[in-house]
Design a protein around this motif. Structure first.
Motif, PDB file in Angstrom:
ATOM      1  N   MET A 231       0.852  -1.172   0.000  1.00 23.26           N
ATOM      2  CA  MET A 231       0.000   0.000   0.000  1.00 23.26           C
ATOM      3  C   MET A 231       0.899   1.237   0.000  1.00 23.26           C
ATOM      4  SD  MET A 231      -3.240   0.964   2.377  1.00 23.26           S
ATOM      5  CE  MET A 231      -2.544   1.420   3.928  1.00 23.26           C
ATOM      6  N   ALA A 232       0.589   2.168  -0.873  1.00 19.26           N
ATOM      7  CA  ALA A 232       1.340   3.423  -0.949  1.00 19.26           C
ATOM      8  C   ALA A 232       0.390   4.563  -0.600  1.00 19.26           C
ATOM      9  CB  ALA A 232       1.936   3.583  -2.339  1.00 19.26           C
ATOM     10  N   ASP A 233       0.586   5.686  -1.253  1.00 19.45           N
ATOM     11  CA  ASP A 233      -0.277   6.832  -1.013  1.00 19.45           C
ATOM     12  C   ASP A 233      -1.680   6.580  -1.540  1.00 19.45           C
ATOM     13  OD1 ASP A 233       1.841   8.274   0.058  1.00 19.45           O
ATOM     14  OD2 ASP A 233       2.436   9.013  -1.900  1.00 19.45           O
ATOM     15  N   LEU A 234      -2.654   7.210  -0.906  1.00 21.39           N
ATOM     16  CA  LEU A 234      -4.025   7.166  -1.410  1.00 21.39           C
ATOM     17  C   LEU A 234      -4.075   7.842  -2.765  1.00 21.39           C
ATOM     18  CD1 LEU A 234      -6.033   8.223   1.774  1.00 21.39           C
ATOM     19  CD2 LEU A 234      -5.819   5.940   0.835  1.00 21.39           C
ATOM     20  N   ARG A 235      -4.927   7.360  -3.643  1.00 18.24           N
ATOM     21  CA  ARG A 235      -5.102   7.962  -4.968  1.00 18.24           C
ATOM     22  C   ARG A 235      -6.553   8.346  -5.160  1.00 18.24           C
ATOM     23  NH1 ARG A 235      -0.832   8.320  -8.524  1.00 18.24           N
ATOM     24  NH2 ARG A 235       0.825   6.946  -7.864  1.00 18.24           N
ATOM     25  N   LYS A 236      -6.789   9.636  -5.423  1.00 21.00           N
ATOM     26  CA  LYS A 236      -8.156  10.113  -5.649  1.00 21.00           C
ATOM     27  C   LYS A 236      -8.598   9.671  -7.036  1.00 21.00           C
ATOM     28  CE  LYS A 236      -8.756  14.518  -6.152  1.00 21.00           C
ATOM     29  NZ  LYS A 236      -8.967  15.953  -5.935  1.00 21.00           N
ATOM     30  N   VAL A 237      -9.765   9.028  -7.100  1.00 19.69           N
ATOM     31  CA  VAL A 237     -10.284   8.568  -8.379  1.00 19.69           C
ATOM     32  C   VAL A 237     -11.595   9.237  -8.768  1.00 19.69           C
ATOM     33  CG1 VAL A 237      -9.119   6.323  -8.311  1.00 19.69           C
ATOM     34  CG2 VAL A 237     -11.410   6.545  -7.311  1.00 19.69           C
ATOM     35  N   TYR A 238     -12.221   9.954  -7.824  1.00 15.77           N
ATOM     36  CA  TYR A 238     -13.533  10.522  -8.144  1.00 15.77           C
ATOM     37  C   TYR A 238     -13.874  11.637  -7.172  1.00 15.77           C
ATOM     38  CZ  TYR A 238     -18.556  10.473  -9.314  1.00 15.77           C
ATOM     39  OH  TYR A 238     -19.824  10.806  -9.722  1.00 15.77           O
ATOM     40  N   VAL A 239     -14.396  12.739  -7.707  1.00 18.72           N
ATOM     41  CA  VAL A 239     -14.963  13.808  -6.891  1.00 18.72           C
ATOM     42  C   VAL A 239     -16.463  13.756  -7.120  1.00 18.72           C
ATOM     43  CG1 VAL A 239     -15.063  16.279  -6.462  1.00 18.72           C
ATOM     44  CG2 VAL A 239     -12.877  15.219  -7.056  1.00 18.72           C
ATOM     45  N   ALA A 240     -17.193  13.526  -6.054  1.00 19.19           N
ATOM     46  CA  ALA A 240     -18.630  13.279  -6.134  1.00 19.19           C
ATOM     47  C   ALA A 240     -19.440  14.562  -6.071  1.00 19.19           C
ATOM     48  CB  ALA A 240     -19.051  12.347  -4.994  1.00 19.19           C
TER      49      ALA A 240
ATOM     50  N   ASP B  10      -2.260   0.805  -4.735  1.00 16.53           N
ATOM     51  CA  ASP B  10      -1.837   1.232  -6.071  1.00 16.53           C
ATOM     52  C   ASP B  10      -2.154   0.199  -7.151  1.00 16.53           C
ATOM     53  OD1 ASP B  10      -0.902   3.681  -5.242  1.00 16.53           O
ATOM     54  OD2 ASP B  10       1.193   3.030  -5.078  1.00 16.53           O
ATOM     55  N   GLU B  11      -2.031  -1.072  -6.827  1.00 14.35           N
ATOM     56  CA  GLU B  11      -2.274  -2.097  -7.848  1.00 14.35           C
ATOM     57  C   GLU B  11      -3.742  -2.141  -8.282  1.00 14.35           C
ATOM     58  OE1 GLU B  11      -2.244  -4.235  -3.851  1.00 14.35           O
ATOM     59  OE2 GLU B  11      -0.847  -2.904  -4.846  1.00 14.35           O
ATOM     60  N   ASP B  12      -4.639  -1.593  -7.482  1.00 12.64           N
ATOM     61  CA  ASP B  12      -6.063  -1.546  -7.838  1.00 12.64           C
ATOM     62  C   ASP B  12      -6.428  -0.316  -8.668  1.00 12.64           C
ATOM     63  OD1 ASP B  12      -6.724  -3.908  -6.514  1.00 12.64           O
ATOM     64  OD2 ASP B  12      -7.110  -2.869  -4.613  1.00 12.64           O
ATOM     65  N   LEU B  13      -5.507   0.634  -8.799  1.00 11.71           N
ATOM     66  CA  LEU B  13      -5.817   1.905  -9.456  1.00 11.71           C
ATOM     67  C   LEU B  13      -6.322   1.748 -10.888  1.00 11.71           C
ATOM     68  CD1 LEU B  13      -5.939   4.976  -9.152  1.00 11.71           C
ATOM     69  CD2 LEU B  13      -3.553   5.048  -9.917  1.00 11.71           C
ATOM     70  N   PRO B  14      -5.648   0.993 -11.768  1.00 14.10           N
ATOM     71  CA  PRO B  14      -6.155   0.893 -13.152  1.00 14.10           C
ATOM     72  C   PRO B  14      -7.579   0.328 -13.238  1.00 14.10           C
ATOM     73  CG  PRO B  14      -3.907   0.058 -13.020  1.00 14.10           C
ATOM     74  CD  PRO B  14      -4.373   0.285 -11.612  1.00 14.10           C
ATOM     75  N   ARG B  15      -7.848  -0.714 -12.456  1.00  8.95           N
ATOM     76  CA  ARG B  15      -9.195  -1.304 -12.457  1.00  8.95           C
ATOM     77  C   ARG B  15     -10.213  -0.336 -11.888  1.00  8.95           C
ATOM     78  NH1 ARG B  15     -11.301  -6.083  -9.413  1.00  8.95           N
ATOM     79  NH2 ARG B  15      -9.703  -5.447  -7.947  1.00  8.95           N
ATOM     80  N   ALA B  16      -9.831   0.378 -10.826  1.00  2.00           N
ATOM     81  CA  ALA B  16     -10.727   1.367 -10.221  1.00  2.00           C
ATOM     82  C   ALA B  16     -11.055   2.481 -11.198  1.00  2.00           C
ATOM     83  CB  ALA B  16     -10.110   1.940  -8.948  1.00  2.00           C
ATOM     84  N   LEU B  17     -10.049   2.962 -11.933  1.00  4.85           N
ATOM     85  CA  LEU B  17     -10.283   4.037 -12.909  1.00  4.85           C
ATOM     86  C   LEU B  17     -11.223   3.584 -14.019  1.00  4.85           C
ATOM     87  CD1 LEU B  17      -6.721   5.591 -13.148  1.00  4.85           C
ATOM     88  CD2 LEU B  17      -8.750   6.581 -12.056  1.00  4.85           C
ATOM     89  N   ALA B  18     -11.108   2.329 -14.435  1.00  6.39           N
ATOM     90  CA  ALA B  18     -12.021   1.801 -15.458  1.00  6.39           C
ATOM     91  C   ALA B  18     -13.453   1.773 -14.939  1.00  6.39           C
ATOM     92  CB  ALA B  18     -11.573   0.403 -15.889  1.00  6.39           C
ATOM     93  N   ILE B  19     -13.640   1.368 -13.696  1.00  2.62           N
ATOM     94  CA  ILE B  19     -14.975   1.335 -13.090  1.00  2.62           C
ATOM     95  C   ILE B  19     -15.516   2.751 -12.936  1.00  2.62           C
ATOM     96  CG2 ILE B  19     -16.242   0.774 -10.976  1.00  2.62           C
ATOM     97  CD1 ILE B  19     -14.298  -1.679 -10.736  1.00  2.62           C
ATOM     98  N   VAL B  20     -14.672   3.678 -12.506  1.00  2.21           N
ATOM     99  CA  VAL B  20     -15.083   5.077 -12.363  1.00  2.21           C
ATOM    100  C   VAL B  20     -15.511   5.648 -13.708  1.00  2.21           C
ATOM    101  CG1 VAL B  20     -14.247   7.410 -11.861  1.00  2.21           C
ATOM    102  CG2 VAL B  20     -13.763   5.553 -10.281  1.00  2.21           C
ATOM    103  N   ASN B  21     -14.751   5.358 -14.762  1.00  2.82           N
ATOM    104  CA  ASN B  21     -15.111   5.861 -16.093  1.00  2.82           C
ATOM    105  C   ASN B  21     -16.449   5.295 -16.561  1.00  2.82           C
ATOM    106  OD1 ASN B  21     -12.947   7.598 -16.424  1.00  2.82           O
ATOM    107  ND2 ASN B  21     -11.654   6.020 -17.316  1.00  2.82           N
ATOM    108  N   ASP B  22     -16.697   4.009 -16.291  1.00  2.04           N
ATOM    109  CA  ASP B  22     -17.996   3.417 -16.630  1.00  2.04           C
ATOM    110  C   ASP B  22     -19.111   4.067 -15.819  1.00  2.04           C
ATOM    111  OD1 ASP B  22     -16.827   1.710 -18.435  1.00  2.04           O
ATOM    112  OD2 ASP B  22     -16.919  -0.051 -17.123  1.00  2.04           O
ATOM    113  N   TYR B  23     -18.841   4.329 -14.558  1.00  5.51           N
ATOM    114  CA  TYR B  23     -19.828   4.964 -13.681  1.00  5.51           C
ATOM    115  C   TYR B  23     -20.169   6.359 -14.201  1.00  5.51           C
ATOM    116  CZ  TYR B  23     -21.844   6.880  -9.378  1.00  5.51           C
ATOM    117  OH  TYR B  23     -22.671   7.456  -8.451  1.00  5.51           O
ATOM    118  N   ARG B  24     -19.152   7.124 -14.567  1.00  2.77           N
ATOM    119  CA  ARG B  24     -19.380   8.469 -15.109  1.00  2.77           C
ATOM    120  C   ARG B  24     -20.176   8.419 -16.410  1.00  2.77           C
ATOM    121  NH1 ARG B  24     -13.843  10.072 -13.406  1.00  2.77           N
ATOM    122  NH2 ARG B  24     -14.163  11.656 -11.806  1.00  2.77           N
ATOM    123  N   ALA B  25     -19.905   7.418 -17.209  1.00  2.57           N
ATOM    124  CA  ALA B  25     -20.584   7.292 -18.502  1.00  2.57           C
ATOM    125  C   ALA B  25     -21.993   6.730 -18.357  1.00  2.57           C
ATOM    126  CB  ALA B  25     -19.766   6.407 -19.440  1.00  2.57           C
ATOM    127  N   GLY B  26     -22.341   6.301 -17.155  1.00  2.00           N
ATOM    128  CA  GLY B  26     -23.678   5.763 -16.937  1.00  2.00           C
ATOM    129  C   GLY B  26     -23.801   4.306 -17.297  1.00  2.00           C
TER     130      GLY B  26
END
Length: 114
Positions: free
Chosen positions: A1-10, A59-75
């Motif tokens: 685990m490294a630094d927290l990474r912001k993936v979404y501002v709600a 950090d290893e979850d970041l790419p998968r999380a960003l993909a989920i966030v992008n799908d969430y944003r796109a509806g």
């Protein structure tokens, strides 16, 4: 685990916690920050971001999380979220910063848009 990474501002606490639930259902450990902060009526505090945000712990979850966030944003995610910002806005694949469509590189880390 490294630094927290912001993936979404709600847009609000409910939006942040809905996305948190989607990410956690995929085995991604996240935290919501700022869901207990109530901004002053009529304005922000010196332009400080006061909306809740979702942060990835590993950090290893970041790419998968960003993909989920992008799908969430796109509806297209299970939560049926709506896009934040205009068409073409994007999330940096390297650091998770949210950028407007007109930028080809991330202002935070310098990574190119993919």
């Amino acid at each position: 685990m490294a630094d927290l990474r912001k993936v979404y501002v709600a847009r609000g606490p409910g939006d942040a916690h809905l996305l948190r639930g989607l990410l956690e259902s995929e085995g991604i450990r996240v935290v919501v920050r700022g869901d207990d902060f109530v901004p002053l009526q009529g304005g922000g505090l010196f332009h400080v971001e006061t909306r809740p945000s979702v942060w990835v712990l590993d950090d290893e979850d970041l790419p998968r999380a960003l993909a989920i966030v992008n799908d969430y944003r796109a509806g297209t995610g299970a939560g049926g979220g709506t896009p934040e910002g205009g068409d073409g806005d994007w999330t940096c694949p390297s650091c998770g910063e949210r950028l407007e469509a007109q930028f080809s590189d991330c202002w935070q880390c310098g990574a190119a848009r993919r």
